[in-house]
Design a protein around this motif. Structure first.
Motif, PDB file in Angstrom:
ATOM      1  N   ASP A 136      28.769  45.988  25.594  1.00  0.00           N
ATOM      2  CA  ASP A 136      28.123  45.118  24.520  1.00  0.00           C
ATOM      3  C   ASP A 136      28.973  43.877  24.552  1.00  0.00           C
ATOM      4  OD1 ASP A 136      30.387  45.654  22.810  1.00  0.00           O
ATOM      5  OD2 ASP A 136      29.680  47.606  22.472  1.00  0.00           O
ATOM      6  N   ALA A 137      28.629  42.920  23.430  1.00  0.00           N
ATOM      7  CA  ALA A 137      29.285  41.751  23.245  1.00  0.00           C
ATOM      8  C   ALA A 137      30.142  41.521  22.283  1.00  0.00           C
ATOM      9  CB  ALA A 137      28.084  40.472  22.830  1.00  0.00           C
ATOM     10  N   THR A 138      30.703  42.836  21.900  1.00  0.00           N
ATOM     11  CA  THR A 138      31.824  42.788  20.879  1.00  0.00           C
ATOM     12  C   THR A 138      33.094  42.305  21.497  1.00  0.00           C
ATOM     13  OG1 THR A 138      30.689  45.098  20.056  1.00  0.00           O
ATOM     14  CG2 THR A 138      33.267  44.494  19.466  1.00  0.00           C
ATOM     15  N   PRO A 139      33.749  41.163  20.755  1.00  0.00           N
ATOM     16  CA  PRO A 139      34.993  40.717  21.267  1.00  0.00           C
ATOM     17  C   PRO A 139      35.947  41.827  21.369  1.00  0.00           C
ATOM     18  CG  PRO A 139      33.958  39.445  19.183  1.00  0.00           C
ATOM     19  CD  PRO A 139      33.307  40.732  19.345  1.00  0.00           C
ATOM     20  N   GLY A 140      37.151  41.590  22.315  1.00  0.00           N
ATOM     21  CA  GLY A 140      37.974  42.515  22.635  1.00  0.00           C
ATOM     22  C   GLY A 140      37.611  43.325  23.833  1.00  0.00           C
ATOM     23  N   HIS A 141      36.612  43.180  24.720  1.00  0.00           N
ATOM     24  CA  HIS A 141      36.586  44.089  25.839  1.00  0.00           C
ATOM     25  C   HIS A 141      37.429  43.446  26.849  1.00  0.00           C
ATOM     26  CE1 HIS A 141      33.260  46.904  25.071  1.00  0.00           C
ATOM     27  NE2 HIS A 141      32.674  46.009  24.509  1.00  0.00           N
ATOM     28  N   TRP A 142      37.967  44.295  27.772  1.00  0.00           N
ATOM     29  CA  TRP A 142      39.156  43.841  28.594  1.00  0.00           C
ATOM     30  C   TRP A 142      38.782  44.441  29.973  1.00  0.00           C
ATOM     31  CZ3 TRP A 142      41.594  48.114  30.378  1.00  0.00           C
ATOM     32  CH2 TRP A 142      41.641  49.400  29.740  1.00  0.00           C
ATOM     33  N   ILE A 143      39.460  43.951  30.919  1.00  0.00           N
ATOM     34  CA  ILE A 143      39.545  44.159  32.324  1.00  0.00           C
ATOM     35  C   ILE A 143      40.991  44.242  32.874  1.00  0.00           C
ATOM     36  CG2 ILE A 143      38.636  41.932  33.152  1.00  0.00           C
ATOM     37  CD1 ILE A 143      37.457  43.701  35.591  1.00  0.00           C
ATOM     38  N   SER A 144      41.538  45.105  33.536  1.00  0.00           N
ATOM     39  CA  SER A 144      42.795  44.877  34.116  1.00  0.00           C
ATOM     40  C   SER A 144      42.841  45.369  35.613  1.00  0.00           C
ATOM     41  CB  SER A 144      43.790  46.161  33.366  1.00  0.00           C
ATOM     42  OG  SER A 144      45.012  46.299  33.889  1.00  0.00           O
ATOM     43  N   VAL A 145      43.615  44.780  36.352  1.00  0.00           N
ATOM     44  CA  VAL A 145      43.380  44.942  37.686  1.00  0.00           C
ATOM     45  C   VAL A 145      44.966  45.182  38.149  1.00  0.00           C
ATOM     46  CG1 VAL A 145      43.798  42.343  38.420  1.00  0.00           C
ATOM     47  CG2 VAL A 145      42.962  43.887  40.085  1.00  0.00           C
ATOM     48  N   ASP A 146      45.433  46.268  38.992  1.00  0.00           N
ATOM     49  CA  ASP A 146      46.669  46.589  39.762  1.00  0.00           C
ATOM     50  C   ASP A 146      46.851  45.711  40.778  1.00  0.00           C
ATOM     51  OD1 ASP A 146      46.116  48.644  37.581  1.00  0.00           O
ATOM     52  OD2 ASP A 146      46.337  50.340  39.057  1.00  0.00           O
ATOM     53  N   ILE A 147      48.086  45.430  40.732  1.00  0.00           N
ATOM     54  CA  ILE A 147      48.600  44.368  41.780  1.00  0.00           C
ATOM     55  C   ILE A 147      49.601  45.396  42.734  1.00  0.00           C
ATOM     56  CG2 ILE A 147      50.109  42.325  42.478  1.00  0.00           C
ATOM     57  CD1 ILE A 147      47.251  42.025  40.829  1.00  0.00           C
ATOM     58  N   PRO A 148      49.599  45.113  43.834  1.00  0.00           N
ATOM     59  CA  PRO A 148      50.277  45.805  44.936  1.00  0.00           C
ATOM     60  C   PRO A 148      51.824  45.849  44.380  1.00  0.00           C
ATOM     61  CG  PRO A 148      48.983  44.557  46.331  1.00  0.00           C
ATOM     62  CD  PRO A 148      48.736  43.954  44.648  1.00  0.00           C
ATOM     63  N   GLU A 149      52.433  47.047  44.700  1.00  0.00           N
ATOM     64  CA  GLU A 149      53.901  47.261  44.323  1.00  0.00           C
ATOM     65  C   GLU A 149      54.881  46.210  45.233  1.00  0.00           C
ATOM     66  OE1 GLU A 149      57.264  50.896  43.742  1.00  0.00           O
ATOM     67  OE2 GLU A 149      55.250  51.180  44.677  1.00  0.00           O
ATOM     68  N   GLY A 150      55.467  45.634  44.324  1.00  0.00           N
ATOM     69  CA  GLY A 150      56.574  44.597  44.953  1.00  0.00           C
ATOM     70  C   GLY A 150      56.114  43.326  44.973  1.00  0.00           C
ATOM     71  N   ALA A 151      54.611  43.059  44.924  1.00  0.00           N
ATOM     72  CA  ALA A 151      54.255  41.562  44.870  1.00  0.00           C
ATOM     73  C   ALA A 151      54.900  40.886  43.721  1.00  0.00           C
ATOM     74  CB  ALA A 151      52.591  41.552  44.850  1.00  0.00           C
ATOM     75  N   THR A 152      54.631  39.548  43.897  1.00  0.00           N
ATOM     76  CA  THR A 152      54.799  38.391  42.953  1.00  0.00           C
ATOM     77  C   THR A 152      53.684  37.722  42.532  1.00  0.00           C
ATOM     78  OG1 THR A 152      55.904  36.915  44.437  1.00  0.00           O
ATOM     79  CG2 THR A 152      57.279  38.362  43.382  1.00  0.00           C
ATOM     80  N   VAL A 153      53.547  37.584  41.305  1.00  0.00           N
ATOM     81  CA  VAL A 153      52.284  36.747  41.046  1.00  0.00           C
ATOM     82  C   VAL A 153      52.554  35.166  40.782  1.00  0.00           C
ATOM     83  CG1 VAL A 153      50.412  36.341  39.275  1.00  0.00           C
ATOM     84  CG2 VAL A 153      51.099  38.763  39.980  1.00  0.00           C
ATOM     85  N   SER A 154      51.996  34.583  41.116  1.00  0.00           N
ATOM     86  CA  SER A 154      52.020  32.857  41.197  1.00  0.00           C
ATOM     87  C   SER A 154      50.929  32.185  40.186  1.00  0.00           C
ATOM     88  CB  SER A 154      52.374  32.065  42.478  1.00  0.00           C
ATOM     89  OG  SER A 154      51.308  32.226  43.296  1.00  0.00           O
ATOM     90  N   SER A 155      49.605  32.552  40.515  1.00  0.00           N
ATOM     91  CA  SER A 155      48.625  32.141  39.712  1.00  0.00           C
ATOM     92  C   SER A 155      47.564  32.901  39.552  1.00  0.00           C
ATOM     93  CB  SER A 155      48.152  30.734  40.607  1.00  0.00           C
ATOM     94  OG  SER A 155      47.728  31.232  41.875  1.00  0.00           O
ATOM     95  N   VAL A 156      46.542  32.637  38.511  1.00  0.00           N
ATOM     96  CA  VAL A 156      45.524  33.570  38.340  1.00  0.00           C
ATOM     97  C   VAL A 156      44.137  32.601  38.136  1.00  0.00           C
ATOM     98  CG1 VAL A 156      44.204  35.358  36.844  1.00  0.00           C
ATOM     99  CG2 VAL A 156      46.864  35.226  37.168  1.00  0.00           C
ATOM    100  N   GLN A 157      43.156  32.853  38.843  1.00  0.00           N
ATOM    101  CA  GLN A 157      41.663  32.298  38.514  1.00  0.00           C
ATOM    102  C   GLN A 157      40.837  33.143  37.953  1.00  0.00           C
ATOM    103  OE1 GLN A 157      39.006  31.433  41.744  1.00  0.00           O
ATOM    104  NE2 GLN A 157      38.869  29.397  41.339  1.00  0.00           N
ATOM    105  N   ILE A 158      40.475  32.697  36.685  1.00  0.00           N
ATOM    106  CA  ILE A 158      39.506  33.412  36.083  1.00  0.00           C
ATOM    107  C   ILE A 158      37.920  32.934  36.013  1.00  0.00           C
ATOM    108  CG2 ILE A 158      38.952  34.261  33.367  1.00  0.00           C
ATOM    109  CD1 ILE A 158      42.045  33.791  32.883  1.00  0.00           C
ATOM    110  N   ASN A 159      37.159  33.672  36.776  1.00  0.00           N
ATOM    111  CA  ASN A 159      35.697  33.084  36.866  1.00  0.00           C
ATOM    112  C   ASN A 159      34.886  33.956  35.873  1.00  0.00           C
ATOM    113  OD1 ASN A 159      36.149  31.243  39.600  1.00  0.00           O
ATOM    114  ND2 ASN A 159      37.303  33.140  39.867  1.00  0.00           N
TER     115      ASN A 159
END
Length: 580
Positions: free
Chosen positions: A368-391
C-alpha cells in the motif's frame, strides 16, 4: 576536484499528464533529445518536455531554470551559439518554427525571431566562416535534410539537401525492434509498430566539426527500443557529399540497467574533453518515458568518433581537467546485483527481487501507499560501499486530471507538464550488522523531486546492509523501486578471463558464445572494426551468449568478452570475425 555521476542523470525530470480523449491516460516523467552546449563557461542542457533548461558548472550537478517565454510543448529543443548568442529552436511539424536568442540565458530575456518554415528535430550549426546551417528531420519515410540559413534572420538560402535515409540491408543497427528484431518487441514497441509500421525512424541530427571534417550524427531506429543509438556520416563541407561511417553506431547502449543512447549532442568541455549526451529509454508507461545519459567521447588518431559506454550506468568520473575518456567509467563495481533483499511488504505483481535485477523496466512495490515501507539489500561480506543510486519508478500515478485549458496538444496527445515538482521523500541508511543503522541520505522535508538519486559517500564504508525507506511520494502514490543499486568494491578476486567464439548467422548478425567464468554474474561484450578499436559494447547478466545484431555488412569485426563481478573486471582478448 573531479566529480562523480551515474547514468541516468540525477535531475528533476518533469511529470507529464497525457491523454487521448476518454480512451487513455498516462502520467510519467520524461526528458529526452538532449541538446547541450558550453556557453560563457557554463553548460546549458535543453531536453524535450521540461518547461525549461538545466545549467551546470561541471556536467555532474545541474540546476533548473524555467523558461515560460519559450514554447514549452515543442519537441526536441536545439541549443547552439550563433554569433555570440545562445540560440534555441524546437519542433513544430505544421507551423513555422521560431528562433529565440539571448546573451544571458539565466535572465529569462529572450528575443524571438519569427520562423518562416516548419521543421522537426532541428540542429543549428555555425561554421568557422560564420555561415549557418540547419539540419532536421524525424521520419520513417523522409530523409534528414540540411540547408543554409541567413545568420541573422534564419530564413532559408537555397534549397534543402536530402542527406540521410539509412540502409537497413547494410546497416544492422538501423533495423527496428528489440535487439534489432521487431519480432522480439513487446509493450510500447508493439504499439509503436501498429501506429507507424516497422520501418525505422531517422532523426535527431547533430553536427560536429573536427579537424576540418563535418560529422553529421543521427539517431535510429526508434526511441522506444533498447537499440536506439546514434551513427554518423562525414563530409568535407557542411552540405556534403556525405559518406556513411561503418564505425556506426558510435553511441549505443543495448544492455545493462537502463538501455538506449540515441538522439544526442556532442560537445567539448572547458578542459578539451569530449562528451556525448543522449536519450535513454524506460518506455513502460508510454514510449516517451525517457531519461538522459552522459558518456565520455572522443576522436581517435584516425578521426573515428567514439563513445566510452562500457559499464555506462555505473559510477563515472567527471574530471576537472584533461582526461583519457577510457579511464572515466566503472569507478566502482555493483554490489547489489541479485543479492538477498528484505522488504516491509510486496505487491504480488511487483516482487522484492525486481529492485535488484538490473532492469529499470521492472520494480518492487509495497502492498500500500502508507509512508514507512522499506527495502533492505544484503551486501557481500567484506565489501566496502562508496555510492548508492536510488531509482524510483512511476507506478500507477494518478493526480487529479487537468482541465482541458491546462493542457496542450503534442502530436496525438493532450499533455500537461507539472512544473510544481512533487516531492520525493526517502531515507537511505547503512548498517554493518542489520541492527544499528547510520543515515546516509535523507530527503524528508527537502522538497526534492529527483527519482534517480545518486549518493556518493564521503568515504568508502564497510556495510553489510543498505536500507531505503519511503515517505511522501508524488501525488500520494506507492513507493516503487526499480533499482536500489549499491556500488563499491568486494573483498575477493575478479573472475577468470573468457574467450569468445563467433560466427555469422547473416551478413548483419553474429552468434557469439563463451564458456562462463564461475564467479562472473555478468559479461561485457566489446566489438569493433579493428582489434584496437572495440568502441561498441553490450552489457549482459546471467548469459554466455549474444546475438550480435548491430553489424555493418561487408566489414570484418573483432570481438572480446570481459568477465566481471563485484571485485573487478577481467579483460578478454579479441577474436577475429571475417565479413560474411
Amino acid at each position: 576536484m573531479s566529480s562523480f555521476t551515474c547514468n541516468p542523470l540525477d535531475i528533476a525530470y518533469r511529470f507529464s499528464d497525457m491523454s487521448v480523449g476518454p480512451f487513455w491516460r498516462g502520467v510519467f516523467r520524461e526528458a529526452a533529445d538532449p541538446s547541450v552546449i558550453l556557453y560563457k563557461d557554463r553548460y546549458y542542457l535543453f531536453p524535450s518536455m521540461s518547461g525549461g533548461f538545466w545549467h551546470s558548472d561541471d556536467l555532474a550537478t545541474w540546476e533548473f531554470a524555467a523558461t515560460p517565454t519559450l514554447p514549452t510543448y515543442d519537441y526536441a529543443p536545439d541549443v547552439r551559439e550563433i554569433d555570440g548568442h545562445l540560440v534555441v529552436c524546437a519542433s513544430r511539424s505544421v507551423k513555422p518554427c521560431s528562433f529565440f536568442r539571448t546573451t544571458d540565458p539565466l535572465s529569462g530575456q529572450w528575443q524571438e525571431i519569427p520562423g518562416t518554415f516548419a521543421f522537426f528535430d532541428p540542429n543549428l550549426f555555425q561554421d568557422d566562416d560564420g555561415r549557418v546551417y540547419l539540419y532536421w528531420g524525424t521520419s520513417n519515410k523522409k530523409p534528414i535534410q540540411g540547408q543554409e540559413l541567413d545568420r541573422t534572420t534564419f530564413e532559408r538560402i537555397g534549397q534543402p539537401v536530402p542527406i540521410i535515409s539509412g540502409d537497413v540491408r547494410a546497416h544492422g543497427w538501423e533495423r527496428p525492434g528489440e535487439n534489432h528484431d521487431h519480432r522480439q518487441s513487446n509493450g510500447m514497441g508493439v504499439l509503436m509498430e501498429k501506429i507507424a509500421g516497422t520501418d525505422p525512424y531517422f532523426e535527431g541530427a547533430w553536427m560536429t566539426k573536427y579537424d576540418g571534417v563535418y560529422y553529421l550524427q543521427y539517431a535510429a531506429p526508434g526511441t522506444q527500443l533498447n537499440t536506439y543509438a546514434d551513427g554518423y556520416y562525414t563530409a568535407p563541407s557542411p552540405l556534403g557529399p556525405f559518406i556513411y561511417s561503418p564505425q556506426s553506431p558510435f553511441s549505443s547502449k543495448p544492455g545493462g540497467f537502463m538501455t538506449a543512447a540515441g538522439h544526442g549532442s556532442t560537445i567539448q568541455d572547458r578542459h578539451g574533453n569530449w562528451w556525448h549526451m543522449a536519450t535513454m529509454r524506460i518506455s513502460v508507461q508510454h514510449m516517451f518515458e525517457r531519461r538522459i545519459g552522459l558518456f565520455p567521447a572522443g576522436f581517435d588518431a584516425d578521426g573515428v568518433l567514439f563513445c566510452n559506454q562500457e559499464f555506462a550506468d555505473y559510477p563515472m568520473t567527471v574530471p576537472n581537467g584533461p582526461a583519457d575518456p577510457w579511464s572515466l567509467s566503472a569507478k566502482a563495481m555493483l554490489l547489489s546485483d541479485r543479492r538477498p533483499v528484505t522488504v516491509s511488504s510486496a505487491d504480488p505483481a511487483h516482487a522484492a527481487e525486481l529492485a535488484v535485477n538490473e532492469d529499470a523496466r521492472t520494480w518492487w512495490v509495497p502492498a500500500d501507499a502508507t509512508p514507512g515501507h522499506w527495502i533492505s539489500v544484503d551486501i557481500p561480506e567484506g565489501a566496502t560501499v562508496s555510492s548508492v543510486q536510488i531509482n524510483l519508478a512511476d507506478h500507477e500515478i494518478r493526480p487529479p486530471k487537468p482541465k482541458w485549458a491546462e493542457t496542450q496538444q503534442t502530436l496525438v496527445w493532450r499533455r500537461r507538464i507539472d512544473m510544481a515538482e512533487p516531492a520525493v521523500e526517502v531515507l537511505l541508511e547503512g548498517s554493518a550488522d542489520g541492527v544499528t543503522w547510520e543515515p546516509l541520505y535523507d530527503t524528508r522535508g527537502a522538497k526534492v523531486s529527483r527519482t534517480h538519486l545518486f549518493v556518493e559517500l564521503d568515504e568508502p564504508r564497510a556495510y553489510r546492509h543498505i536500507r531505503l525507506t519511503g515517505y511522501a511520494q508524488p501525488y500520494g502514490s506507492k513507493l516503487a523501486v526499480s533499482g536500489l543499486r549499491v556500488f563499491g568494491h568486494g573483498a575477493g578476486a575478479a573472475p577468470a578471463a573468457v574467450t569468445p567464439r563467433a560466427r555469422h548467422t547473416s551478413p548483419l548478425n553474429a552468434a557469439v558464445t563463451w564458456n562462463g567464468a564461475p564467479t562472473a554474474p555478468g559479461y561485457n561484450v566489446r566489438y569493433g572494426l579493428a582489434a584496437d578499436k572495440l568502441y561498441q559494447s553490450w552489457l549482459l547478466y546471467d548469459r554466455t551468449d549474444l546475438d550480435l545484431s548491430a553489424l555493418n555488412a561487408d566489414h570484418d569485426y573483432w570481438i572480446a568478452v570481459d568477465s566481471f563481478n563485484e571485485n573487478g573486471i577481467t579483460r578478454g582478448q579479441p577474436v577475429h570475425l571475417a565479413a560474411a
